[in-house]
Enzyme design. Sequence first.
Site: not given
Length: 226
Positions: A138, A142
Amino acid sequence: MSTVLITGGASGLGAAVASAVMADGGQAIVLDKASPTTHVTDFLPVDLSDSAAAEAATVEAAQRHGGLDAVVTAAGIDSCGTLSDVSTADWERVIQVNLLGTVAVVRAALPYLEQSSGRVVTVASTLGLRALPEATAYCASKFGIVGFTRALAAETAGKVGVTLLVPGGMQTHFFDGRDEKYKPADMSELNPPENVAATVLFALSQPAGCEIRELVTCASGEPSWP
């Protein structure tokens, strides 16, 4: 604002953005694997982990509606765990959906956005600025969106408006199905997605020549910020 393409618009932040666009008199076109549960202008089913399919769906949406005025890339998934515990397939799917799916949709939409002097809002995360353990996929996705968006803003300056949205945790189903240790201690302390959607509309509604380049929005007690 008129015709807005929204990835991940069937749930969570994407659904809140779609509803806000519709309430503001715009057209909300959703790209998602799941069907929207609220009224939208149009829905194209697509797996955003497939870049070619994402690009094709974006072009189809633009052609169906005579162009695009904005794109909001709200689709996002996660796969929590240590790097050695998360399977290769699960880890890479997070990158494919969150980062490569964003890039594919924006790439395909750019010619239409240049014609309309439109805008892009990419959705990163506070974990795109601050790394946490057991969130390598993640965070990588991001952090990638942060870098991609900043470079895109420089590349398209004067032609397409580009905003990097950095939201904290939200009261959505994003956390469903996780082990308890990966869930927020108190969901009620997180931001309702409708609040974040309002900031998206603020970015999209700026007058020509004015840019909201980066926007952090989170609940006042957000633990991942700063």
